[in-house]
Design a protein around this motif. Structure first.
Motif, PDB file in Angstrom:
ATOM      1  N   ARG A  93      10.363  -3.641  16.778  1.00 42.40           N
ATOM      2  CA  ARG A  93      10.101  -3.043  15.475  1.00 42.40           C
ATOM      3  C   ARG A  93       8.996  -3.813  14.759  1.00 42.40           C
ATOM      4  N   ALA A  94       8.107  -3.059  14.124  1.00 42.45           N
ATOM      5  CA  ALA A  94       7.031  -3.669  13.350  1.00 42.45           C
ATOM      6  C   ALA A  94       6.866  -2.894  12.050  1.00 42.45           C
ATOM      7  N   GLU A  95       6.462  -3.607  10.994  1.00 43.61           N
ATOM      8  CA  GLU A  95       6.297  -2.976   9.695  1.00 43.61           C
ATOM      9  C   GLU A  95       4.822  -2.862   9.346  1.00 43.61           C
ATOM     10  N   VAL A  96       4.432  -1.710   8.803  1.00 46.08           N
ATOM     11  CA  VAL A  96       3.047  -1.473   8.428  1.00 46.08           C
ATOM     12  C   VAL A  96       2.894  -1.511   6.908  1.00 46.08           C
ATOM     13  N   GLY A  97       1.680  -1.793   6.481  1.00 46.63           N
ATOM     14  CA  GLY A  97       1.354  -1.773   5.060  1.00 46.63           C
ATOM     15  C   GLY A  97      -0.124  -1.467   4.900  1.00 46.63           C
ATOM     16  N   TYR A  98      -0.543  -1.038   3.720  1.00 48.72           N
ATOM     17  CA  TYR A  98      -1.935  -0.663   3.514  1.00 48.72           C
ATOM     18  C   TYR A  98      -2.231  -0.556   2.030  1.00 48.72           C
ATOM     19  N   ASP A  99      -3.532  -0.617   1.716  1.00 47.23           N
ATOM     20  CA  ASP A  99      -3.988  -0.205   0.399  1.00 47.23           C
ATOM     21  C   ASP A  99      -5.452   0.195   0.483  1.00 47.23           C
ATOM     22  N   LEU A 100      -5.867   1.034  -0.443  1.00 52.16           N
ATOM     23  CA  LEU A 100      -7.237   1.511  -0.530  1.00 52.16           C
ATOM     24  C   LEU A 100      -7.796   1.193  -1.905  1.00 52.16           C
ATOM     25  N   ALA A 101      -9.112   0.992  -1.944  1.00 56.04           N
ATOM     26  CA  ALA A 101      -9.770   0.882  -3.245  1.00 56.04           C
ATOM     27  C   ALA A 101      -9.554   2.200  -3.995  1.00 56.04           C
ATOM     28  N   PRO A 102      -9.345   2.150  -5.301  1.00 54.04           N
ATOM     29  CA  PRO A 102      -9.056   3.367  -6.057  1.00 54.04           C
ATOM     30  C   PRO A 102     -10.042   4.507  -5.824  1.00 54.04           C
ATOM     31  N   SER A 103     -11.332   4.188  -5.688  1.00 54.75           N
ATOM     32  CA  SER A 103     -12.330   5.242  -5.526  1.00 54.75           C
ATOM     33  C   SER A 103     -12.237   5.942  -4.178  1.00 54.75           C
ATOM     34  N   ALA A 104     -11.532   5.332  -3.213  1.00 53.02           N
ATOM     35  CA  ALA A 104     -11.420   5.918  -1.876  1.00 53.02           C
ATOM     36  C   ALA A 104     -10.122   6.692  -1.680  1.00 53.02           C
ATOM     37  N   ARG A 105      -9.288   6.722  -2.715  1.00 56.42           N
ATOM     38  CA  ARG A 105      -8.003   7.391  -2.575  1.00 56.42           C
ATOM     39  C   ARG A 105      -8.147   8.905  -2.731  1.00 56.42           C
ATOM     40  N   GLY A 106      -7.144   9.607  -2.206  1.00 54.33           N
ATOM     41  CA  GLY A 106      -7.120  11.048  -2.335  1.00 54.33           C
ATOM     42  C   GLY A 106      -8.052  11.785  -1.400  1.00 54.33           C
TER      43      GLY A 106
END
Length: 374
Positions: free
Chosen positions: A283-296
């Motif tokens: 089992r492995a856990e993933v995570g992420y984030d994007l700069a606000p301007s790249a979202r959506g």
């Protein structure tokens, strides 16, 4: 991070030539280079060949061959001094190529994921120069110790899986089977370790090296051209976690952090990766984030789908997990589109308890999503 790679190539070559120039009148053909199977002359020619071939491969962005051309040294007319001139010339060619090649460009190198970027080729070359100069110096009885920051440059890019030692140069010698370190078993097999890169339709996921992660953690750009509002806080935090894992000797590069680079303009838009290598249960856990301007724009879904498919194709990996706050509807939509499903109450209780996110499901606002091996 600029032209650091080109500068390091120049520094490594200058230091090597300075040491070896004092022994050009010696017999290099009849002396074995340290623990190598080659003579000192063959080893010196190998250094020159690597520098020149790396420059050619990178300049042409060759994708499918180890050596697009070769160099042949005329033994009758090329003495040791001229071999050193070849090394100097190769260093100039490679450093110039590294400077003018786009930082996200990649060319063929077989270790281990079949490509390297300009910074990677610079680190490979510096490693070849340092280590083989050491071999020649050992064979000829010369004193040689390069600057510690050059050894660190190689270690933090080509040996991300090796725990750093108290001193960089002895650690690099140990990691390549050329020395010993207290408390560590001798190394009998080793190889270079370029970063993993995963392409998608609109993005490239580039594995973050310890060197780049350290720069990001300290507020730098990690060698990436970010969108105006990037990197976001989560990416810097993840970079810090990677550095801590590297320093502790538990970092596994392909289970680390990836920078999401947009193909159309080379801009980095976010970070994504794993909280660590898969556990004993796969089992492995993933995570992420994007700069606000790249979202959506679907970037996170596209990247997560590709990274998840890569991970679940590895031996022993059976389950990927994503824990998301109950109020974060956008992130829940991302994982759902990427093939994850909401865990049942029983599954969530079991996994969150095991992962120590919370002792009981009802005490947390985290929601668990799973993607299983098909």
């Amino acid at each position: 991070m600029g032209h650091r790679g080109a500068e390091r190539v120049e520094e490594a070559v200058a230091g090597a030539v300075a040491v070896l120039r004092g022994a050009v009148e010696r017999d290099w053909d009849g002396v074995r280079a340290g623990r190598c199977e080659w003579s000192c002359r063959e080893t010196a020619q190998h250094i020159a060949q690597d520098l020149i071939v790396y420059a050619g491969r990178l300049a042409g962005q060759v994708q499918d061959t180890y050596r697009p051309f070769d160099i042949v040294v005329d033994d009758d007319s090329t003495d040791n001094a001229r071999v050193l001139q070849l090394i100097e010339g190769g260093g100039v060619l490679l450093s110039a190529t590294v400077r003018v090649t786009p930082p996200r460009a990649r060319a063929y190198h077989p270790r281990p994921y079949y490509s390297a970027n300009p910074e990677g080729f610079a680190a490979l070359a510096v490693g070849e120069v340092l280590l083989h100069t050491h071999d020649i110096a050992e064979g000829l009885g010369l004193a040689y110790e390069p600057p510690a920051d050059l050894a660190e440059f190689v270690l933090t890019r080509m040996f991300p899986h090796i725990q750093p030692g108290a001193e960089h140069w002895p650690t690099l010698l140990w990691a390549t089977g050329r020395g010993e370190l207290p408390g560590r078993a001798p190394v009998t097999e080793w190889d270079w370790y370029n970063n993993l890169v995963l392409p998608t339709e609109r993005l490239t996921l580039e594995g973050l090296t310890p060197a780049a992660a350290a720069d990001l953690r300290l507020g730098g750009d990690g060698g990436y051209d970010w969108v105006a509002d990037g990197p976001f806080d989560g990416t810097r935090e993840a970079a810090g976690m990677l550095v801590k894992a590297y320093e502790a000797g538990v970092h596994r590069p392909e289970w680390g952090v990836f920078v999401l680079v947009r193909r159309e303009d080379g801009k980095a838009v976010g970070g994504m990766g794993f909280h660590g290598a898969p556990d004993e249960d796969g089992r492995a856990e993933v995570g992420y984030d994007l700069a606000p301007s790249a979202r959506g724009q679907g970037y996170a879904t596209e990247a997560l789908r590709a990274l998840s498919e890569w991970a679940l194709a590895r031996d022993g990996v059976r389950l990927l997990m994503a824990t998301i706050e109950e109020t974060n509807r956008a992130s829940q939509a991302v994982v759902t589109r990427a093939g994850y499903t909401r865990a049942t109450v029983g599954e969530q209780h079991e996994v969150l308890t095991h992962e120590q996110h919370a002792p009981h499901e009802e005490d947390t606002d985290l929601r668990l999503y799973l993607r299983k091996q098909s």
